[in-house]
Design an enzyme around this catalytic site. Structure first.
Site, PDB file in Angstrom:
ATOM      1  N   GLU A 135      25.361  -5.850   3.855  1.00  0.00           N
ATOM      2  CA  GLU A 135      25.126  -6.365   5.203  1.00  0.00           C
ATOM      3  C   GLU A 135      25.793  -5.567   6.306  1.00  0.00           C
ATOM      4  OE1 GLU A 135      25.073 -11.034   5.174  1.00  0.00           O
ATOM      5  OE2 GLU A 135      26.672 -10.321   3.861  1.00  0.00           O
ATOM      6  N   LEU A 140     -13.883  -5.363  13.520  1.00  0.00           N
ATOM      7  CA  LEU A 140     -14.564  -6.563  13.024  1.00  0.00           C
ATOM      8  C   LEU A 140     -13.761  -7.219  11.911  1.00  0.00           C
ATOM      9  CD1 LEU A 140     -17.369  -8.001  13.536  1.00  0.00           C
ATOM     10  CD2 LEU A 140     -18.055  -6.982  11.375  1.00  0.00           C
ATOM     11  N   CYS A 154      -1.012  -1.802   1.269  1.00  0.00           N
ATOM     12  CA  CYS A 154      -2.244  -1.823   0.463  1.00  0.00           C
ATOM     13  C   CYS A 154      -2.967  -0.480   0.472  1.00  0.00           C
ATOM     14  CB  CYS A 154      -3.179  -2.918   0.969  1.00  0.00           C
ATOM     15  SG  CYS A 154      -3.795  -2.628   2.641  1.00  0.00           S
ATOM     16  N   CYS A 179       8.499   0.178   5.928  1.00  0.00           N
ATOM     17  CA  CYS A 179       9.472  -0.136   4.887  1.00  0.00           C
ATOM     18  C   CYS A 179      10.607  -0.904   5.551  1.00  0.00           C
ATOM     19  CB  CYS A 179      10.007   1.135   4.229  1.00  0.00           C
ATOM     20  SG  CYS A 179      11.351   0.828   3.069  1.00  0.00           S
ATOM     21  N   CYS A 199       0.658  -2.385   7.915  1.00  0.00           N
ATOM     22  CA  CYS A 199       1.926  -2.156   7.207  1.00  0.00           C
ATOM     23  C   CYS A 199       1.832  -1.085   6.133  1.00  0.00           C
ATOM     24  CB  CYS A 199       2.428  -3.464   6.588  1.00  0.00           C
ATOM     25  SG  CYS A 199       1.474  -4.020   5.165  1.00  0.00           S
TER      26      CYS A 199
END
Length: 1335
Positions: A1266, A271, A55, A152, A52
């Site tokens: 929405e 791994l 990080c 995102c 994603c």
């Protein structure tokens, strides 16, 4: 991190600061170390698997041979800290801060409105920052590559891309300055008929320049360490694992002989996934990252020898350099590898994964191994006994012992030969998403012809994604040697391959017919590719291939999205200090970009804080016979195990238990929880809880199962107008059918998060929770603990995305944690991992829609009888409201005089589905658009004509008898037709389709009537507290929650206008239930409406109090007025309140004025599909939305774009897959694909309709959070249009309804041809499928 054995010192730098870790644990990754050990929480946890980008950090290393410093982005969640010896790590905190100075990257992504919830933003920033460190003026390709590994869920990507594009000299400069058309663009790219709307959402001229001289200096100490490596072996002992990093090749080979079972790790992308998700652990791990021989590059006359330790990014750069220098016919394998390397994984993974690791892992979906295999590559391996060469062929890839490395051998390098004369090699892949997705099927194919002929001398075909390993069609290839390269050969080859490469109906991964079809589709593409090149080699030869077929071979390019955002600027007479109507940057935008915005799990740990891991059911319907937690309780760090017996009050609500007791009703239901001193200990111990089940019948998974067993939640809902049965007797035609609509995972970037902190005194509890509805969380916890609400304070600072998924579920999870906190007496931190979040919390309701439509030959629809069945899961949650909304909104933009619609919620043994953006409308209106399209096809009329014919035209009443004026609906439709140049492009699409057989384009325009809000008045109430301090500063609190939708920014704008002070005077802190009690959940597109009214009310009360003072001193300052009020003992604190809109629905009568107003819109989308693979490309989308007078155009356009792209995911990409037993397979971004940056339309234009009054909402605005979701269906219907063109050309009957989502599988199998027909049909009754649709 204290361990008994002595370890070497681990030395690395973080943000210029030296780190010496004396007890480095090999199982600790960089993300954990940054967040928990050195408290740098800007780097976020979101998926834990490197998929994603949340990080992302930058790692820098010095190469003593080249004397260069390399910078590369990585996924910190997969980087073992032990691998960082000698590295410099840069995090988002290191490049800029609001306390010092912000970096241009941080500034531009914030000011370009590229941040909404902000959870993905630090990762985006670091990907862009790393790009600029390597390429200060990046190209389009480099920009798209750099963002390929970042997801995102909020923005729709366009503003993020635009922020990066501003650094590029080749950027669309005119667009960046707000003009409607770039001078470099072709005329056809201009949206026609634009009004004199404003389109400048930010001022590029205010951006600070990028100054590369101001960046971090690589630590000189690390340079010295690299130049004097000492070559000694480094050893790091952890709790369960020892990490050994040899300094020489000899040491490495000796270690491998001593520990033959120890894995070698460089990038840890394979791994690390095993250790994280399969819970594999190794006592010894060997890291050869310091062995120079593994990174050597050798050019020979025969080809390249690449070190096995080179990263895939390095391999890509090396191959690109060679390809640029050598003739194309010599570098065919290199070009094929480059093609895959551009889309394989994301940039972070390509930077980490090694060539050798990729090969040795032998993943069945490996993109490179089939190409390397047919390319006759050689593996150079070594052991203490010497060097050996192993062919990289199908036997090696199948893992056969006699063709593989021995346990003591190490892969040193890979020989990649150059192509020879008469040799042709190609690579193919089809994945769920263009970038950063494992292939469904891939292939490497190579043919060698006899000199100057088209006679096959040698043929190799390898497929990935078909079996447990890469598979070769050896038998078929042998039989084809000696054959001419012609259509007869192709036909026989396809039959042979299908016979040789079999796939059982129950094969893992499913999609059996599609995968088998791809094997022959790829073979056909290879046939054409080779034919084309033979024709180029011998123009006068007998190889005949049309130019159009050549064009059909090309993969869709990776393009950069761009577009124009149009809105009406504020009146020139509006005071400059009045921010309402202006495109103001998100209130927390800069903090998002610097990583200083604090989310729930970013909060500092408290003393004796415990971590919670839950044990969930592995059975869909079973009795719990016994639960044994003794082994878990005896595990390291475990404090306690919490079960249903520990709940002091109510164990849940409405059949949804906090902790299962006696019986489980779905896979993923929480049974107990383990509290421990670390999450790792809690997770490890949770696996040791022993539960004995007794299966119960029936197990109900699908809507069809529920119908068979009459398993429902609540009564049937029904709405009716006119006389449907009578109308059916008077129409020209009747059409009946059904359509299936798949569910959707919320995939908020921040997973469900809660911290429960007992305060000790008076049994008070503070709850910090990522929730849309703090009051509901407060209520659930109070009922669970059996205490009054006034002892419980729920705090919500911000939420990292929600989309409805954090309305009810956080209340349940907070209650689970609260019981643990009460039992242990300690603070509890409960953060769901992504896989657990997806398993436990449910998502959008899958729907089965059945329809019977009566219509005239001119397309006029006279009658419709509709039935909806939604899969509600095992408990009610919000399902009954969802089915009500689906019924109330299904008519969309159309006046159907005789309409009957019924709906039921099906109770199944799946986790309860819940609220999701759009709340029933995206499903119900999709069914309507399906049968409207079918009517058009039946009448042989253009769909847009049938839509126009049946659209509301005058003031009228909806199916629930609410009056409305469709004037703006018609305006949106007409403006969208004009902006998109619909008829001109429709003609161009038809011309394209006439000239192209295997690629087709489609165009669709969809109208929208979206009703905002809830069916009861009390849902609309809101309160706010505004406090003025004697220095003139203002503190605002309100009952809404900042989810990324910009509600706090808008509230500050409201307060600024009402108090007539600059926004800088106003601060808005957290939302909590002590300051503003009894709040309503933030959702339904009404958050800014109702809370804005409350803030406005509070401000007006205060201004009324200040009026006498201001009138006495009209030339005074704000501060003087405030101080005078204080001196006169006038209260400077006011509570504002909004009672809500009148709303109600009488289901007995089938009528009610439910919604305060409607949002109208229209979207036109154009796509191109590849009929051979099912791939599609979103070419262009034009959206027109009725936003009335926007409070903040930047925020509102951002909401439209983000919702639209999320809708594109819903209708074309995102697919939840369940086993026949109700087990969710898709539990992370590795399996579940939300849109990435390449899925955004290449041209993406959004226009706000010229404003018209909306007296119901504050400042005549409208809630747009929405509505844009449904407009994503325009892409679906454009795909359907392209499929229809393909089927028509092939003489096939139309498909009246195509199921959603329109994945590559659906597209390919709908474009029936000789290749789909070659695949033998399997009897589904003979075997159990791997996955089943649940709608």
């Amino acid at each position: 991190m204290s361990h008994s054995k002595e370890s070497d010192e681990l030395i690395f730098f973080v943000n210029g600061k030296k780190i010496i870790e004396r007890n480095a644990d090999p199982e600790v990754n960089l993300l954990f170390y940054l967040r928990k050990n050195i408290r740098l929480t800007g780097t976020k946890y979101s998926c834990g698997g490197g998929d994603c980008g949340a990080c992302t950090v930058m790692i820098s290393r010095y190469d003593p041979i080249s004397k260069k410093i390399s910078h590369f982005s990585v996924a910190a969640c997969l980087v073992p800290i032990c691998s960082l010896y000698g590295a410099a790590v840069t995090t988002v905190e290191g490049i800029g801060s609001i306390k010092t100075r912000i970096h241009p990257v941080q500034e531009r992504i914030a000011k370009s409105h590229g941040t909404q919830c902000g959870f993905c933003t630090p990762g985006m920033v670091m990907s862009i920052y790393t790009l600029l460190r390597n390429h200060p003026e990046p190209s389009t390709e480099q920009i798209m590559e750099s963002l390929s590994g970042n997801l995102c869920r909020c923005t729709g990507y366009r503003p993020i891309v635009e922020s990066v594009k501003s650094f590029s000299p080749s950027s669309s400069c005119c667009l960046m300055y707000g003009k409607e058309k770039c001078c470099l663009d072709e005329e056809k790219n201009e949206p026609e008929g634009k009004t004199s709307a404003f389109s400048k959402l930010y001022k590029k001229e205010e951006f600070q320049p990028l100054d590369v001289t101001q960046e971090f200096i690589f630590p000189p100490e690390l340079k010295r360490m690299a130049e004097d490596p000492q070559n000694r072996t480094l050893t790091f002992h952890g709790e369960r694992t020892t990490w050994i990093a040899p300094g020489t090749l000899t040491d490495l080979l000796e270690l491998k002989m001593k520990y033959p079972g120890a894995p070698l790790v460089i990038g840890n992308t394979s791994l690390g996934i095993e250790m994280k998700f399969k819970e594999v652990s190794y006592p010894i791990i060997i890291s050869p990252a310091r062995i120079l021989e593994l990174f050597a590059v050798t050019n020979t006359k025969e080809g390249l020898i690449l070190g096995a330790g080179l990263s895939l990014s390095q391999v890509k750069d090396i191959l690109a350099d060679v390809v640029s220098r050598l003739p194309k016919e010599r570098t065919q394998m290199y070009c094929a590898l480059l093609k895959h390397l551009r889309t394989l994984a994301g940039q972070q993974i390509r930077n980490m994964a090694s060539l050798g690791g990729h090969i040795i892992s032998r993943l069945p979906t490996s993109d490179l191994n089939p190409v390397l295999g047919v390319g006759k590559c050689i593996l150079n391996v070594a052991s203490t006994e010497g060097i050996q060469q192993i062919p990289l062929n199908d036997r090696f890839l199948a893992g056969l012992p006699d063709a593989s490395l021995k346990p003591d051998q190490v892969l040193i390098s890979v020989f990649m030969p150059l192509s020879r004369k008469g040799e042709f090699l190609s690579a193919f892949r089809q994945a769920p998403r263009q970038q950063n997705a494992f292939a469904v099927v891939n292939a490497g194919m190579r043919v060698v012809f006899k000199n100057n002929t088209s006679t096959i001398k040698d043929l190799s075909i390898l497929y990935g994604g078909i079996g447990a390993t890469v598979i070769g069609a050896n038998k078929s290839c042998q039989q084809l040697i000696g054959r001419h390269w012609d259509e007869e050969m192709l036909k026989e080859a396809c039959g042979m391959v299908l016979e040789e490469i079999s796939l059982p109906a129950s094969a893992p991964g499913g999609m059996v017919d599609y995968r088998r079809t791809l094997t022959t589709s790829f073979l056909y593409k290879f046939y054409l590719d080779v034919l084309k090149r033979l024709k180029m080699r011998e123009p006068c030869g007998d190889c005949d291939i049309s130019k159009n077929l050549c064009q059909d071979l090309e993969d869709f390019p990776l393009t950069m999205p761009h577009g124009v955002q149009s809105f009406k600027d504020v009146d020139s007479q509006q005071p400059l200090r009045d921010p309402v109507g202006r495109p103001i940057m998100h209130q927390s935008g800069i903090k998002h970009a610097t990583g200083e915005a604090v989310f729930c799990d970013d909060m500092s740990p408290l003393a004796e804080e415990l971590f919670l891991a839950v044990v969930t059911s592995t059975r869909p319907h079973a009795r719990i016979i016994s639960l044994d937690a003794s082994e878990a309780l005896a595990s390291p760090g475990v404090f306690d195990v919490i079960t249903a017996q520990d709940v002091p009050g109510d164990n849940g609500r409405e059949e949804e238990c906090l902790y299962a007791q006696d019986e489980v009703i779905c896979v993923g239901q929480i049974i107990c929880a383990v509290a421990a001193d670390s999450y790792a200990h809690a997770k490890q111990a949770s696996k040791k809880v022993q539960i004995v089940y007794e299966d119960l019948e029936p197990t109900i998974v699908t809507v069809q199962d529920a119908l068979q067993h009459e398993s429902f939640i609540g009564p049937e809902k029904k709405l009716e107008q006119g006389d449907v049965q009578l109308a059916f007797n008077c129409v020209d035609q009747i059409l009946e059918g059904e359509v299936h609509f798949g569910g959707q995972e919320h995939f908020y970037m921040e997973t469900q998060s809660v911290r429960v902190v007992p305060k000790g005194e008076d049994e008070q509890i503070d709850i910090y929770v990522s929730s849309q509805d703090a009051a509901f969380t407060q209520e659930m916890v109070a009922r669970t603990l059996g205490m009054p609400k006034n002892r419980i304070n729920c705090h919500v600072k911000r939420v990292g995305g929600a989309f409805g998924g954090k309305a009810t579920k956080p209340g349940l999870l907070a209650s689970v944690a609260a019981v643990a906190a009460q039992k242990t007496g300690c603070s509890i931190r409960f953060i769901l991992e992504r896989g657990d979040d997806m398993l436990i919390t449910g998502g959008r309701h899958p729907l089965l829609g059945k329809y019977k439509i009566g219509f005239m030959n001119d397309g006029k629809i006279k009658a419709a009888d509709i039935q909806f069945y939604i899969n509600g899961g095992c408990t009610p949650d919000d399902s009954e409201l969802v089915i009500e909304y689906a019924l109330l909104k299904l008519e969309n933009a159309y006046k159907i005089p005789n309409l009957c619609v019924r709906g039921r919620v099906c109770r199944t043994n799946l986790p309860s589905n819940t609220a999701f953006r759009g709340f029933g409308f995206p499903q119900g209106a999709f069914v309507t658009e399906t049968w409207v399209s079918a009517v058009a096809a039946k009448c042989h009329l253009p769909p847009e004509k049938v839509r126009e014919l049946n659209m509301y035209k005058d003031i009228d009443r909806t199916i629930h008898k609410q009056e409305f004026d469709p004037k703006n609906l018609i305006k949106c439709w007409e403006m969208c037709m004009e902006n998109s140049s619909y008829y001109k492009r429709k003609k161009a699409v038809d011309e394209f389709n006439q000239q192209s057989f295997w690629k087709k384009r489609g165009l669709a325009i969809i109208p929208m009537k979206f009703s905002v809000g809830f069916p009861k008045t009390f849902y609309y109430q809101a309160a706010a507290l505004v406090q003025i301090y004697t220095d003139g500063s203002v503190l605002v609190a309100h009952g809404g929650v900042e989810l990324g939708q910009g509600i706090n920014t808008k509230m500050i704008q409201v307060a600024s206008r009402e108090l007539e002070i600059p926004m800088s005077y106003i601060h808005l802190d957290e939302m909590n239930t002590m300051t503003v009690p009894n709040t309503i959940g933030t959702g339904g597109s009404t958050g800014a409406d109702v809370n804005g009214k409350a803030v406005q009310n509070a401000c007006q009360i205060l201004m009324k109090r200040l009026e006498p003072i201001i009138s006495q001193n009209p030339n005074g300052t704000w501060e003087e007025w405030v101080n005078e009020a204080f001196i006169q003992s006038i209260s400077l604190s006011a509570t504002g309140y909004f009672r809500g809109y009148r709303a109600g629905m009488d289901w007995e009568k089938g009528e009610g004025d439910i919604y305060p107003y409607f949002v109208f819109g229209a979207a036109c989308s154009e796509v191109e599909i590849d009929c051979l693979t099912g791939a599609h490309k979103n070419i262009r989308t034009d959206i027109v939305m009725d936003g009335s007078f926007s409070i903040n155009p930047a925020v509102d356009i951002g909401q439209i774009e983000g919702a639209f792209v999320q809708g594109v995911g819903l209708y074309t990409l995102e697919e939840l897959k369940y086993s026949p037993e109700g087990v969710l397979y898709t539990r992370g971004p590795n399996q579940y694909k939300i849109p990435s940056v390449t899925d955004v339309p290449e041209e993406f234009h959004v226009s706000l309709l010229p404003p018209t009054p909306n007296p119901k909402a504050i400042y005549s605005s409208k809630g747009l959070g929405e509505a844009g979701m449904f407009l994503g269906s325009s892409v679906f219907f454009a795909i359907a249009d392209a499929v229809a063109a393909a089927r028509k050309e092939r003489g096939l009957p139309p498909i009246w309804s195509m199921n959603s989502p329109a994945t590559a599988e659906v597209i390919r199998m709908s474009c029936e041809d000789q290749f789909t027909n070659m695949v033998p049909k399997m009897d589904s009754k003979c075997s159990k499928p791997w996955s089943i649709p649940v709608a």
